[in-house]
Design a protein around this motif. Structure first.
Motif, PDB file in Angstrom:
ATOM      1  N   ASP A  24     -16.396  37.523  36.355  1.00 26.12           N
ATOM      2  CA  ASP A  24     -15.579  37.260  35.164  1.00 26.12           C
ATOM      3  C   ASP A  24     -16.299  36.279  34.236  1.00 26.12           C
ATOM      4  N   LYS A  25     -16.502  36.724  32.986  1.00 23.52           N
ATOM      5  CA  LYS A  25     -17.149  35.854  31.964  1.00 23.52           C
ATOM      6  C   LYS A  25     -18.511  35.339  32.452  1.00 23.52           C
ATOM      7  N   ILE A  26     -19.389  36.289  32.750  1.00 30.06           N
ATOM      8  CA  ILE A  26     -20.733  35.964  33.250  1.00 30.06           C
ATOM      9  C   ILE A  26     -21.732  36.043  32.094  1.00 30.06           C
ATOM     10  N   THR A  27     -22.422  34.958  31.826  1.00 29.90           N
ATOM     11  CA  THR A  27     -23.461  34.958  30.788  1.00 29.90           C
ATOM     12  C   THR A  27     -24.814  35.247  31.428  1.00 29.90           C
ATOM     13  N   SER A  28     -25.545  36.190  30.779  1.00 34.12           N
ATOM     14  CA  SER A  28     -26.875  36.522  31.298  1.00 34.12           C
ATOM     15  C   SER A  28     -27.725  37.058  30.148  1.00 34.12           C
ATOM     16  N   ALA A  29     -28.936  37.456  30.478  1.00 30.88           N
ATOM     17  CA  ALA A  29     -29.908  37.924  29.488  1.00 30.88           C
ATOM     18  C   ALA A  29     -29.398  39.163  28.751  1.00 30.88           C
ATOM     19  N   TRP A  30     -29.878  39.342  27.511  1.00 31.32           N
ATOM     20  CA  TRP A  30     -29.474  40.479  26.675  1.00 31.32           C
ATOM     21  C   TRP A  30     -30.672  40.939  25.864  1.00 31.32           C
ATOM     22  N   LEU A  31     -30.491  41.954  25.061  1.00 26.75           N
ATOM     23  CA  LEU A  31     -31.587  42.518  24.272  1.00 26.75           C
ATOM     24  C   LEU A  31     -32.100  41.503  23.241  1.00 26.75           C
ATOM     25  N   LYS A  32     -33.371  41.709  22.857  1.00 26.81           N
ATOM     26  CA  LYS A  32     -34.029  40.882  21.839  1.00 26.81           C
ATOM     27  C   LYS A  32     -34.027  39.393  22.207  1.00 26.81           C
ATOM     28  N   GLY A  33     -34.135  39.111  23.499  1.00 31.91           N
ATOM     29  CA  GLY A  33     -34.226  37.724  23.951  1.00 31.91           C
ATOM     30  C   GLY A  33     -32.926  36.954  23.860  1.00 31.91           C
ATOM     31  N   LYS A  34     -31.833  37.645  23.622  1.00 29.38           N
ATOM     32  CA  LYS A  34     -30.536  36.967  23.453  1.00 29.38           C
ATOM     33  C   LYS A  34     -29.772  36.902  24.772  1.00 29.38           C
ATOM     34  N   TYR A  35     -28.485  36.468  24.675  1.00 27.88           N
ATOM     35  CA  TYR A  35     -27.606  36.339  25.836  1.00 27.88           C
ATOM     36  C   TYR A  35     -26.244  36.937  25.491  1.00 27.88           C
ATOM     37  N   HIS A  36     -25.587  37.497  26.503  1.00 24.37           N
ATOM     38  CA  HIS A  36     -24.236  38.038  26.331  1.00 24.37           C
ATOM     39  C   HIS A  36     -23.371  37.573  27.494  1.00 24.37           C
ATOM     40  N   GLU A  37     -22.099  37.413  27.192  1.00 25.03           N
ATOM     41  CA  GLU A  37     -21.116  37.185  28.255  1.00 25.03           C
ATOM     42  C   GLU A  37     -20.463  38.522  28.567  1.00 25.03           C
ATOM     43  N   MET A  38     -20.461  38.911  29.837  1.00 26.99           N
ATOM     44  CA  MET A  38     -19.857  40.186  30.249  1.00 26.99           C
ATOM     45  C   MET A  38     -18.959  39.953  31.454  1.00 26.99           C
TER      46      MET A  38
END
Length: 377
Positions: A300-314
């Protein structure tokens, strides 16, 4: 079996006009029939364009191709089985852009991974992440990526055009101590296998080819953060063969909030099926739960790596699964000879009880400190 006649029949089916073609998986009951078919097909496909869309899956003695008739065994004497090549989707409940969770994300800390790093960091453990690919340029992942494959276009690298696969890889093995985030097993190797398109959708045959690649390339763990509602005998056969080869398969249970059902392939007993918890060690409302879950982990509400060097919470059981894959990597780096059954038994006897009146008493949340203690017994 007359494989030449079968090949001719298949060619006719695939070129039949005015018929709605569906992707099917055709499995040969006899290994000699399959080998003969592959030999003849290999010789013919260069000159017959319709046969070029046939894909072979040696791990289960099968092919996948689009045909209108799903009952060829009526003509071929029960020598082949046929099933629809179904769609399968990645498991995500919600997502949003977020600031980087600098250092150690809450889920990694919650399952006590940092306490294990003085003794194990997942070094030399190979994890096949069957997903949407990975962002090769992400600074938190550069140290963690190894060779993979793009099953949708074999001439390209498994670049992520969705974000889900990059998020999973970050939780498992991100290693950027100074500027970015750290995953559960920062010295394990992620082998990205792109089986899912930009919409997070794949066919069962893509997953089987991914499993076959993992067996051939001797992965220690396969992370499967996806699922479907219906069972597939072909997928079960591939999962069974991989488990028999000693690979630990970690699979997400699904995000329907169901109490008595989970998705496939997590429902197959050969996998480690994962449900999701929140910061309070309660089962997340979206997570499937019940007797088919082997273990729970932060989802729940896990922040990790994302595209283009960014981060997302999923949020989702996908995110929980990546925590468990990382934990198993820490365990295998210490004890590389553990079998899939032994790993599952260690997880079961070292879980933290969940919070909440209605939470199950039998299944708990992963605790890496207790897991490593239990493995020493």
């Amino acid at each position: 079996m007359d494989t030449t006649a079968f090949l001719r029949w298949l060619q006719g089916m695939m070129t039949e006009k005015n018929a709605s073609h569906k992707k099917r998986i055709i499995r040969f009951q006899n290994s000699q029939d399959f080998r003969r078919f592959v030999h003849e097909w290999s010789e013919m496909k260069a000159s017959v364009s319709s046969l070029q869309s046939v894909r072979q899956m040696g791990i289960i003695q099968a092919i996948s191709c689009p045909i209108p008739d799903d009952q060829p065994h009526r003509r071929f004497d029960g020598r082949v089985w046929v099933e629809n090549d179904k769609r399968i989707r990645i498991h995500t409940a919600t997502q949003r852009a977020s600031a980087p969770d600098k250092g150690i994300p809450w889920g990694v800390s919650h399952i006590k991974a940092p306490q294990a790093w003085s003794t194990t960091t997942g070094h030399k453990i190979k994890i096949g992440v069957v997903d949407t690919g990975v962002d090769f340029s992400h600074p938190d992942l550069r140290q963690s990526l190894a060779r993979g494959i793009n099953l949708l276009n074999r001439s390209l690298l498994p670049h992520d055009d969705n974000g889900h696969g990059t998020h999973i890889a970050g939780t498992i093995a991100a290693a950027n101590q100074l500027q970015g985030m750290i995953g559960v097993a920062p010295r394990s190797s992620i082998h990205p296998i792109k089986a899912f398109d930009h919409n997070g959708s794949a066919y069962v045959s893509d997953i089987i080819l991914a499993i076959e690649w993992c067996v051939r390339n001797r992965m220690n763990i396969i992370n499967m953060s996806f699922g479907m509602k219906t069972r597939s005998k072909a997928l079960l056969s591939a999962v069974t063969n991989a488990t028999n080869a000693g690979i630990i398969i970690v699979a997400s249970s699904g995000n329907d909030g169901k109490r008595r059902a989970i998705d496939y392939p997590a429902r197959y007993p050969q996998t480690i099926s994962v449900g999701a918890t929140n910061r309070l060690r309660r089962i997340a409302p979206f997570s499937n739960r019940g007797i088919y879950i082997d273990i729970y982990a932060p989802g729940d509400k896990i922040t990790s790596a994302w595209l283009k060097g960014k981060y997302h919470e999923m949020s989702g059981t996908s995110m929980a699964t990546s925590h468990v894959s990382g934990a198993v990597a820490l365990l295998l780096a210490k004890q590389p000879d553990l079998s899939p059954n032994e790993v599952k038994a260690i997880l079961r006897r070292s879980m933290q009880p969940l919070k909440g009146k209605r939470s199950p008493r039998v299944t708990g949340e992963i605790d890496i400190a207790k897991m490593l203690q239990a493995s020493d017994r």
